[in-house]
Design a protein around this motif. Structure first.
Motif, PDB file in Angstrom:
ATOM      1  N   ALA A  28       0.815  -1.215   0.000  1.00  0.00           N
ATOM      2  CA  ALA A  28       0.000   0.000   0.000  1.00  0.00           C
ATOM      3  C   ALA A  28       0.849   1.267   0.000  1.00  0.00           C
ATOM      4  CB  ALA A  28      -0.931  -0.008   1.208  1.00  0.00           C
ATOM      5  N   LEU A  29       1.975   1.262   0.709  1.00  0.00           N
ATOM      6  CA  LEU A  29       2.765   2.486   0.871  1.00  0.00           C
ATOM      7  C   LEU A  29       4.008   2.551  -0.013  1.00  0.00           C
ATOM      8  CD1 LEU A  29       2.476   2.867   4.737  1.00  0.00           C
ATOM      9  CD2 LEU A  29       1.661   4.511   3.037  1.00  0.00           C
ATOM     10  N   SER A  30       4.306   1.468  -0.723  1.00  0.00           N
ATOM     11  CA  SER A  30       5.530   1.463  -1.533  1.00  0.00           C
ATOM     12  C   SER A  30       5.482   2.491  -2.655  1.00  0.00           C
ATOM     13  CB  SER A  30       5.786   0.064  -2.103  1.00  0.00           C
ATOM     14  OG  SER A  30       4.684  -0.353  -2.898  1.00  0.00           O
ATOM     15  N   GLY A  31       4.280   2.878  -3.091  1.00  0.00           N
ATOM     16  CA  GLY A  31       4.154   3.871  -4.162  1.00  0.00           C
ATOM     17  C   GLY A  31       4.545   5.270  -3.735  1.00  0.00           C
ATOM     18  N   TYR A  32       4.677   5.504  -2.436  1.00  0.00           N
ATOM     19  CA  TYR A  32       5.037   6.832  -1.935  1.00  0.00           C
ATOM     20  C   TYR A  32       6.533   6.970  -1.702  1.00  0.00           C
ATOM     21  CZ  TYR A  32       0.024   7.360  -1.080  1.00  0.00           C
ATOM     22  OH  TYR A  32      -1.337   7.440  -1.222  1.00  0.00           O
ATOM     23  N   PRO A  39      -8.501  12.100  -4.421  1.00  0.00           N
ATOM     24  CA  PRO A  39      -9.517  11.046  -4.599  1.00  0.00           C
ATOM     25  C   PRO A  39      -9.093   9.940  -5.571  1.00  0.00           C
ATOM     26  CG  PRO A  39     -10.233  13.141  -5.562  1.00  0.00           C
ATOM     27  CD  PRO A  39      -9.021  13.420  -4.757  1.00  0.00           C
ATOM     28  N   TRP A  40      -8.445  10.305  -6.692  1.00  0.00           N
ATOM     29  CA  TRP A  40      -8.069   9.281  -7.664  1.00  0.00           C
ATOM     30  C   TRP A  40      -6.960   8.376  -7.121  1.00  0.00           C
ATOM     31  CZ3 TRP A  40      -9.790   6.648 -11.495  1.00  0.00           C
ATOM     32  CH2 TRP A  40      -8.917   5.938 -12.311  1.00  0.00           C
ATOM     33  N   GLN A  41      -5.974   8.963  -6.448  1.00  0.00           N
ATOM     34  CA  GLN A  41      -4.906   8.154  -5.862  1.00  0.00           C
ATOM     35  C   GLN A  41      -5.458   7.246  -4.761  1.00  0.00           C
ATOM     36  OE1 GLN A  41      -4.703  11.298  -6.659  1.00  0.00           O
ATOM     37  NE2 GLN A  41      -2.876  11.528  -7.951  1.00  0.00           N
ATOM     38  N   THR A  42      -6.439   7.748  -4.014  1.00  0.00           N
ATOM     39  CA  THR A  42      -7.063   6.921  -2.968  1.00  0.00           C
ATOM     40  C   THR A  42      -7.831   5.761  -3.587  1.00  0.00           C
ATOM     41  OG1 THR A  42      -7.302   8.908  -1.604  1.00  0.00           O
ATOM     42  CG2 THR A  42      -8.565   6.965  -0.952  1.00  0.00           C
ATOM     43  N   PHE A  43      -8.510   6.046  -4.703  1.00  0.00           N
ATOM     44  CA  PHE A  43      -9.236   4.981  -5.404  1.00  0.00           C
ATOM     45  C   PHE A  43      -8.269   3.881  -5.851  1.00  0.00           C
ATOM     46  CE2 PHE A  43     -10.672   3.340  -9.582  1.00  0.00           C
ATOM     47  CZ  PHE A  43     -11.802   2.641  -9.144  1.00  0.00           C
ATOM     48  N   LEU A  44      -7.129   4.279  -6.399  1.00  0.00           N
ATOM     49  CA  LEU A  44      -6.136   3.287  -6.815  1.00  0.00           C
ATOM     50  C   LEU A  44      -5.558   2.546  -5.610  1.00  0.00           C
ATOM     51  CD1 LEU A  44      -4.173   5.329  -9.532  1.00  0.00           C
ATOM     52  CD2 LEU A  44      -5.955   3.613  -9.891  1.00  0.00           C
ATOM     53  N   LEU A  49      -5.137  -1.908  -0.451  1.00  0.00           N
ATOM     54  CA  LEU A  49      -5.698  -2.077   0.895  1.00  0.00           C
ATOM     55  C   LEU A  49      -6.626  -3.277   0.995  1.00  0.00           C
ATOM     56  CD1 LEU A  49      -6.444   1.626   1.938  1.00  0.00           C
ATOM     57  CD2 LEU A  49      -4.571   0.154   2.668  1.00  0.00           C
ATOM     58  N   VAL A  50      -7.179  -3.714  -0.139  1.00  0.00           N
ATOM     59  CA  VAL A  50      -8.070  -4.883  -0.105  1.00  0.00           C
ATOM     60  C   VAL A  50      -7.316  -6.142   0.305  1.00  0.00           C
ATOM     61  CG1 VAL A  50      -7.775  -5.684  -2.492  1.00  0.00           C
ATOM     62  CG2 VAL A  50      -9.984  -5.936  -1.369  1.00  0.00           C
ATOM     63  N   LEU A  51      -5.987  -6.106   0.222  1.00  0.00           N
ATOM     64  CA  LEU A  51      -5.193  -7.257   0.652  1.00  0.00           C
ATOM     65  C   LEU A  51      -5.392  -7.539   2.139  1.00  0.00           C
ATOM     66  CD1 LEU A  51      -1.859  -6.482  -1.239  1.00  0.00           C
ATOM     67  CD2 LEU A  51      -3.603  -8.155  -1.871  1.00  0.00           C
ATOM     68  N   ASP A 107     -18.113  -2.512  -2.253  1.00  0.00           N
ATOM     69  CA  ASP A 107     -17.579  -3.654  -3.007  1.00  0.00           C
ATOM     70  C   ASP A 107     -17.323  -3.290  -4.462  1.00  0.00           C
ATOM     71  OD1 ASP A 107     -17.488  -5.408  -0.881  1.00  0.00           O
ATOM     72  OD2 ASP A 107     -19.504  -6.176  -1.205  1.00  0.00           O
ATOM     73  N   VAL A 108     -18.214  -2.486  -5.045  1.00  0.00           N
ATOM     74  CA  VAL A 108     -18.018  -2.052  -6.436  1.00  0.00           C
ATOM     75  C   VAL A 108     -16.751  -1.206  -6.545  1.00  0.00           C
ATOM     76  CG1 VAL A 108     -18.938  -0.573  -8.265  1.00  0.00           C
ATOM     77  CG2 VAL A 108     -20.441  -2.196  -7.108  1.00  0.00           C
ATOM     78  N   LEU A 109     -16.522  -0.310  -5.565  1.00  0.00           N
ATOM     79  CA  LEU A 109     -15.299   0.510  -5.572  1.00  0.00           C
ATOM     80  C   LEU A 109     -14.054  -0.361  -5.454  1.00  0.00           C
ATOM     81  CD1 LEU A 109     -16.371   3.496  -3.276  1.00  0.00           C
ATOM     82  CD2 LEU A 109     -15.851   3.599  -5.723  1.00  0.00           C
ATOM     83  N   LEU A 110     -14.083  -1.319  -4.528  1.00  0.00           N
ATOM     84  CA  LEU A 110     -12.934  -2.211  -4.346  1.00  0.00           C
ATOM     85  C   LEU A 110     -12.679  -3.045  -5.595  1.00  0.00           C
ATOM     86  CD1 LEU A 110     -13.644  -3.404  -0.696  1.00  0.00           C
ATOM     87  CD2 LEU A 110     -11.763  -1.943  -1.421  1.00  0.00           C
ATOM     88  N   PHE A 111     -13.771  -3.567  -6.181  1.00  0.00           N
ATOM     89  CA  PHE A 111     -13.621  -4.415  -7.372  1.00  0.00           C
ATOM     90  C   PHE A 111     -13.118  -3.605  -8.564  1.00  0.00           C
ATOM     91  CE2 PHE A 111     -15.420  -6.313 -11.259  1.00  0.00           C
ATOM     92  CZ  PHE A 111     -14.802  -7.559 -11.201  1.00  0.00           C
TER      93      PHE A 111
END
Length: 611
Positions: free
Chosen positions: A22-26, A196-201, A206-208, A394-398
């Motif tokens: 989750a945090l490696s992208g930062y 918002p877009w980075q949080t969506f990605l 985070l679903v892990l 669930d739709v957002l996560l999927f």
């Protein structure tokens, strides 16, 4: 203790890789990124696992059993036509994606645990993949011995695992208690509002932390709702939250720990024991999904979505402890290919979330169909609102994970599409075969009454004619009369079916009807989590109806072995599914083995059916 060992193995090993991915992208994350990610992670665990699964979904039991297929049967009960077909397809999609999860979980879990040896010495890095292959191969090789002995060790080991997670996390939180500010949902809201877009990605990573949530529902029949809830709220969730917040506290004080924040939680002297404990925990997590794949396959066979397969019991006491050789071999090959191809838990993480979120989405859709039906008025609308919130999440996560299809999400998608196609082909092929047999159906009772007028030669003993269609003359009887020109003194026509419930009580196993002086018809049913045992059924019938002689050495079984023939005049592109069905039918396990019929008491009559 048992629930800790079986139900929570998958979700319990998520801290190995979730924060890292989750945090490696930062790069080297700052305090604000850590607080935002921790807050999102905590509230996802609370809403999705604690509220959705532990509080709401566990209410949806099919006579005490859970899981996607059990929920599908429950939601489809009483429905006909297109609505039933839609519900069946939704349930099958969830089950097929579970197989993708069953392939990825062993690979990513064991790899992530063994990657800790690289922190002991970088010289050991090249050994991660070979060691992972060795551990996984050993795991699949011992499956035939059953999980009974290992299961006794699973609970205490997982309890130790969770206590170690919680203890290490608490140690780091005490050093930097300001990390607890992330419990405030305003950090999550501010994090979403800022990007918002980075949080969506970010949801795709985070679903892990939610992997294994579906196991809470699938394993409900083994332990019951109260024990699963107690284990979650008393042990699992507190320890997981402490571990995640401990990793967050570590990253705030030392951003370079992003290389592997889980193993950096432990002091240097404890690194080797932690790698060993993590490896054992990941083996347990892998065992739970492998056993789950066996269970789901048996349910699919019993419900008529998959050809008959060899199912071996590995315990004389526990009916749920089974072993399917073909499934084990296919899983083993698939997992080995994954480990060699991806070679890293980070790369596998992209594929992991797609299967998990897809199954979670199917569960929410089926719950929306089922739960409001049992309520009315304000309560019904309250259920719809609550389930609507779950569905949106669930739709957002999927959808966040669907963006990673090209990065690895294609793997569970491909597995799901292939298995869904095979299941629907088998189901529809069996239905077409059934229709063809109905075309030549003859009323059984009328046939027997007419037959007695011709008085065929009677021979001693009892003949059991297996038939898929009750109240109709089985082809094996016609072939026997035509070629052997004899009839046994007593004849039993037996039809075996699968009920839409997990278990059928012993006393409700069959119904018996007398057709003529020496003929009876029995219709038996087993639940989709039970295995048909025809000799055991006949023993029960004989005890309750002594006039029917079903002594094993005086009973012969007559079966019709159907060979599917394809119309040769059809072009290949129109008949490929018929050919696929014929291939599956040829490779299905023999009915004698599936029904536990002694092979030395069987007479098979071959018939050809053209589709």
């Amino acid at each position: 203790m048992g629930a800790l060992g079986v139900v929570y193995g998958d979700i319990g090993t998520s801290p190995l890789y979730t924060m890292k991915v989750a945090l490696s992208g930062y790069g080297q994350p700052g305090a604000e990124q850590v607080y935002g990610v921790l807050s999102l992670l905590f509230w996802l665990l609370t809403i999705v696992v604690s509220i959705k699964y532990v509080t709401v979904v566990l209410r949806l039991d099919n006579k005490g059993e859970g899981g996607t297929l059990a929920l599908m049967e429950l939601a489809a009960r009483g429905m006909q036509g297109p609505r039933r077909q839609v519900i069946v397809v939704l349930g099958l999609i969830g089950a097929c994606l579970f197989y993708g999860d069953s392939i990825i979980t062993p690979a990513i879990s064991v790899l992530s645990a063994l990657e800790g040896i690289g922190m002991v010495s970088h010289v050991l890095d090249p050994w991660v993949v070979p060691l992972a292959l060795g551990v996984l191969l050993a795991l699949f090789l011992i499956q035939s011995h059953g999980t009974g002995t290992m299961g006794k060790l699973f609970g205490p080991i997982m309890l130790l695992w969770f206590l170690v997670l919680g203890g290490l996390g608490l140690w780091r939180v005490i050093e930097h208690p300001q990390v607890l500010m992330a419990l405030d949902p305003r950090w999550a809201i501010a994090f979403i509002a800022e990007a918002p877009w980075q949080t969506f990605l970010l949801l795709g990573a985070l679903v892990l932390a939610l992997t294994g949530a579906e196991a809470l529902y699938a394993d409900m029949g083994h332990f019951g709702r109260p024990l699963i809830r107690k284990a979650w709220f008393m042990v699992v969730m507190p320890c997981l939250v402490l571990c995640y917040f401990g990793q967050g506290a570590l990253l705030i004080s030392d951003p370079t720990a992003i290389r592997n924040p889980f193993f950096y939680l432990a002091p240097t002297w404890a690194l080797v024991p932690m790698v060993m404990l993590a490896t054992v925990a990941t083996v347990i997590a892998s065992q739970s999904v492998i056993s789950g794949a066996f269970s789901v396959t048996r349910q699919a066979v019993q419900l008529g979505f998959w050809p008959r397969m060899v199912i071996q019991h590995t315990s004389a006491k526990e009916e749920g402890q089974i072993y399917l050789p073909r499934v084990n071999q296919l899983l083993c090959v698939a997992v080995m290919i994954l480990v060699v191809s991806f070679a890293s838990s980070d790369r596998l993480a992209h594929a992991y979330g797609f299967a998990v979120t897809g199954t979670m989405l199917m569960t929410s859709l089926l719950a929306i169909v089922l739960l409001p039906r049992s309520a009315s008025g304000i309560k019904r609308w309250a259920w719809l609102v609550l389930l609507g919130i779950f569905l949106i999440l669930d739709v957002l996560l999927f959808s966040a994970n669907a963006l990673k299809v090209l990065d690895g999400g294609w793997l569970p998608l491909l597995v799901g599409i292939v298995l869904l196609g095979l299941m629907l082909t088998w189901r529809q092929g069996r239905a077409a075969l059934h229709e063809r047999l109905l075309e030549s159906k003859q009323p059984l009772k009328e046939f027997l009454l007419n037959l007695e007028e011709y008085a065929p030669t009677r021979v001693p003993g009892t003949a059991v004619f297996m038939s898929t269609i009750p109240d109709s003359v089985p082809p094996a009887l016609l072939h026997n009369l035509k070629h052997n020109k004899v009839l046994h003194e007593q004849v039993l026509f037996l039809t075996v079916s699968s009920a839409g419930v997990p278990y059928v009580p012993f006393g409700e196993r069959y119904s018996l009807q007398r057709l003529s002086r020496g003929s009876w018809q029995a219709v038996a049913s087993w639940g989709f989590k039970q295995e048909p045992n025809v000799p055991q059924l006949l023993e029960q019938i004989m005890l309750e109806h002594p006039e029917l002689n079903l002594e094993p050495m005086q009973t012969s079984y007559f079966l019709s072995r159907q060979t599917v023939m394809i119309q040769s005049r059809q072009p290949w592109y129109l008949g490929w599914r018929r050919r696929l069905f014929a291939f599956m039918a040829r490779n299905a396990s023999r009915s004698t083995r599936f029904f536990k019929i002694p092979p030395n008491r069987v007479v098979e009559m071959g018939i050809q059916v053209e589709l």
